[in-house]
Design an enzyme around this catalytic site. Structure first.
Site, PDB file in Angstrom:
ATOM      1  N   LYS A  70      61.214  55.569 180.478  1.00  0.00           N
ATOM      2  CA  LYS A  70      60.809  56.781 179.758  1.00  0.00           C
ATOM      3  C   LYS A  70      59.601  57.459 180.401  1.00  0.00           C
ATOM      4  CE  LYS A  70      62.630  56.227 175.117  1.00  0.00           C
ATOM      5  NZ  LYS A  70      62.323  56.089 173.695  1.00  0.00           N
ATOM      6  N   ASP A 106      63.526  62.105 169.608  1.00  0.00           N
ATOM      7  CA  ASP A 106      63.202  61.088 168.590  1.00  0.00           C
ATOM      8  C   ASP A 106      62.520  61.724 167.378  1.00  0.00           C
ATOM      9  OD1 ASP A 106      64.299  58.908 169.873  1.00  0.00           O
ATOM     10  OD2 ASP A 106      62.430  58.322 170.867  1.00  0.00           O
TER      11      ASP A 106
HETATM   12  P1  NAP Z   1      56.993  50.143 172.589  1.00  0.00           P
HETATM   13  O1  NAP Z   1      56.576  51.411 173.240  1.00  0.00           O
HETATM   14  O2  NAP Z   1      57.149  48.906 173.403  1.00  0.00           O
HETATM   15  O3  NAP Z   1      55.953  49.863 171.370  1.00  0.00           O
HETATM   16  C1  NAP Z   1      56.137  48.775 170.512  1.00  0.00           C
HETATM   17  C2  NAP Z   1      54.961  48.643 169.568  1.00  0.00           C
HETATM   18  O4  NAP Z   1      55.203  47.499 168.750  1.00  0.00           O
HETATM   19  C3  NAP Z   1      53.620  48.391 170.244  1.00  0.00           C
HETATM   20  O5  NAP Z   1      52.580  48.845 169.411  1.00  0.00           O
HETATM   21  C4  NAP Z   1      53.599  46.869 170.352  1.00  0.00           C
HETATM   22  O6  NAP Z   1      52.303  46.312 170.427  1.00  0.00           O
HETATM   23  C5  NAP Z   1      54.201  46.501 169.012  1.00  0.00           C
HETATM   24  N1  NAP Z   1      54.805  45.184 169.016  1.00  0.00           N
HETATM   25  C6  NAP Z   1      55.716  44.690 169.885  1.00  0.00           C
HETATM   26  N2  NAP Z   1      56.081  43.441 169.524  1.00  0.00           N
HETATM   27  C7  NAP Z   1      55.354  43.139 168.411  1.00  0.00           C
HETATM   28  C8  NAP Z   1      55.259  41.995 167.584  1.00  0.00           C
HETATM   29  N3  NAP Z   1      56.004  40.911 167.807  1.00  0.00           N
HETATM   30  N4  NAP Z   1      54.404  42.034 166.538  1.00  0.00           N
HETATM   31  C9  NAP Z   1      53.641  43.136 166.278  1.00  0.00           C
HETATM   32  N5  NAP Z   1      53.694  44.243 167.035  1.00  0.00           N
HETATM   33  C10 NAP Z   1      54.537  44.244 168.086  1.00  0.00           C
HETATM   34  O7  NAP Z   1      58.413  50.319 171.861  1.00  0.00           O
HETATM   35  P2  NAP Z   1      58.985  51.681 171.222  1.00  0.00           P
HETATM   36  O8  NAP Z   1      59.746  52.437 172.248  1.00  0.00           O
HETATM   37  O9  NAP Z   1      57.889  52.337 170.496  1.00  0.00           O
HETATM   38  O10 NAP Z   1      60.093  51.106 170.206  1.00  0.00           O
HETATM   39  C11 NAP Z   1      59.719  50.396 169.033  1.00  0.00           C
HETATM   40  C12 NAP Z   1      60.969  50.095 168.216  1.00  0.00           C
HETATM   41  O11 NAP Z   1      61.562  51.316 167.751  1.00  0.00           O
HETATM   42  C13 NAP Z   1      62.080  49.367 168.991  1.00  0.00           C
HETATM   43  O12 NAP Z   1      62.604  48.350 168.193  1.00  0.00           O
HETATM   44  C14 NAP Z   1      63.145  50.400 169.206  1.00  0.00           C
HETATM   45  O13 NAP Z   1      64.439  49.870 169.217  1.00  0.00           O
HETATM   46  C15 NAP Z   1      62.959  51.278 167.974  1.00  0.00           C
HETATM   47  N6  NAP Z   1      63.416  52.656 168.244  1.00  0.00           N
HETATM   48  C16 NAP Z   1      64.464  53.110 167.493  1.00  0.00           C
HETATM   49  C17 NAP Z   1      64.942  54.390 167.697  1.00  0.00           C
HETATM   50  C18 NAP Z   1      66.092  54.890 166.876  1.00  0.00           C
HETATM   51  O14 NAP Z   1      66.714  55.897 167.264  1.00  0.00           O
HETATM   52  N7  NAP Z   1      66.398  54.259 165.770  1.00  0.00           N
HETATM   53  C19 NAP Z   1      64.356  55.222 168.682  1.00  0.00           C
HETATM   54  C20 NAP Z   1      63.267  54.724 169.418  1.00  0.00           C
HETATM   55  C21 NAP Z   1      62.815  53.420 169.189  1.00  0.00           C
HETATM   56  P3  NAP Z   1      51.559  46.037 171.854  1.00  0.00           P
HETATM   57  O15 NAP Z   1      50.991  47.351 172.267  1.00  0.00           O
HETATM   58  O16 NAP Z   1      50.547  45.014 171.524  1.00  0.00           O
HETATM   59  O17 NAP Z   1      52.628  45.525 172.793  1.00  0.00           O
END
Ligand code: NAP
Length: 275
Positions: A70, A106
């Site tokens: 991304k 999104d």
């Molecule tokens: P990202 O950029 O990797 O960010 C993830 C966030 O969650 C960060 O703040 C990370 O903290 C935190 N995190 C990761 N593992 C954790 C844990 N075990 N406990 C507590 N906090 C944790 O990911 P993202 O792109 O934002 O996506 C996040 C979620 O949204 C994913 O599951 C994705 O599938 C979902 N999503 C869904 C859609 C949809 O269309 N439904 C669209 C986009 C994303 P750190 O900074 O400490 O790593």
């Protein structure tokens, strides 16, 4: 109207990407609309991304971008929508006059889900977001667009939350613990990957306010453990499926300047009702 510039084909760039359900519902929508383009998953290792983008430009292709590309594709874009610039990431691209153009869909997915879960609006609601990654950025911008002025966040890396709040220019209060962050919140949104696998939940629904609404960005075919537990407790809860479809529908509009059938998309992927 961009008819002569429609993408020749559509891809989702990721690594890994086989798990993506976008090809399922986008191909169903393309067929239904009578379009001949097809949407395929393209697994691209990071060191092959630049060459892949060059080839896609010559093909006049479009598509979506997922992890880990991304940020790199955002930086490679010649132009982005104002929304993608504000969120700081793009998940949708196409080519115009040989230039790579990006958009963030999104935000549209979050807007649709929050509107469905909270039909009376969130202007006066206290909203808590868990996580501070790319998806959380889209959630902050969507809540801001909905007029919400009381946004809280709790993230594993608190400094990331502070930086993100500053970047998207949204007034957000950062909390150290999830328990403190959700106290008194009308809507709690999980933007972490917790619940993608296994039975872990971001916070036990029993710790939320009795009338809290739960929005889990995670999606799984049989919904998520958090949504299941919240519904068992009588809370209104929805997983990320609507967001997935609505962000895909917004991408479809960007590529073809036409309305896709979200019913067909939903049927292709299997729907979960809001309860
Ligand atoms: P990202 O950029 O990797 O960010 C993830 C966030 O969650 C960060 O703040 C990370 O903290 C935190 N995190 C990761 N593992 C954790 C844990 N075990 N406990 C507590 N906090 C944790 O990911 P993202 O792109 O934002 O996506 C996040 C979620 O949204 C994913 O599951 C994705 O599938 C979902 N999503 C869904 C859609 C949809 O269309 N439904 C669209 C986009 C994303 P750190 O900074 O400490 O790593």
């Amino acid at each position: 109207m961009r008819a002569p510039a429609y993408p020749s084909r559509l891809v989702i760039l990721g690594h890994p990407v086989a798990q993506s359900r976008s090809p399922i519902f986008q191909n169903a929508a393309l067929e239904y609309a009578g379009l001949t383009q097809r949407y395929t998953a393209l697994d691209v290792a990071p060191d092959a991304l630049a060459e892949t983008l060059r080839v896609l430009a010559t093909e006049h292709a479009g598509g979506n971008v997922t992890m880990p590309h991304k940020q790199a594709v955002f930086l490679a874009a010649h132009r982005t929508s104002a929304l993608a610039a504000r969120v700081g990431s793009m998940n949708t691209f196409w080519h115009e006059d040989g230039e790579l153009v990006g958009h963030n869909t999104d935000v549209a997915g979050v807007l649709a889900t929050v509107r469905a879960l909270c039909p009376t609006g969130v202007r006066d609601a206290q909203c808590t977001v868990l996580g501070a990654g790319g998806a959380a950025a889209a959630v902050f911008v969507a809540l801001d667009e909905l007029g919400c002025r009381n946004i809280r966040v709790c993230a594993r890396t608190a400094s990331r939350a502070e930086l993100l709040a500053e970047r998207v220019r949204v007034n957000i209060k950062v909390f150290d613990t999830v328990e403190a962050a959700v106290q008194g919140s009308a809507i709690v949104i999980n933007a972490t990957p917790i619940g993608m696998r296994g039975n872990e939940v971001p916070i036990a629904p029993a710790r939320l306010s009795p009338n809290a609404v739960v929005f889990d960005l995670v999606y799984r075919p049989d919904t998520t453990p958090w949504v299941r537990q919240a519904r068992l407790q009588g809370l209104r809860a929805e997983d990320g499926l609507r967001m997935l479809i609505e962000q895909g529908a917004e991408a479809f509009r960007s590529w073809f300047n036409t309305e896709p059938s979200t019913d067909i998309m939903r049927r292709a992927i299997g729907a979960h009702a809001v309860t």
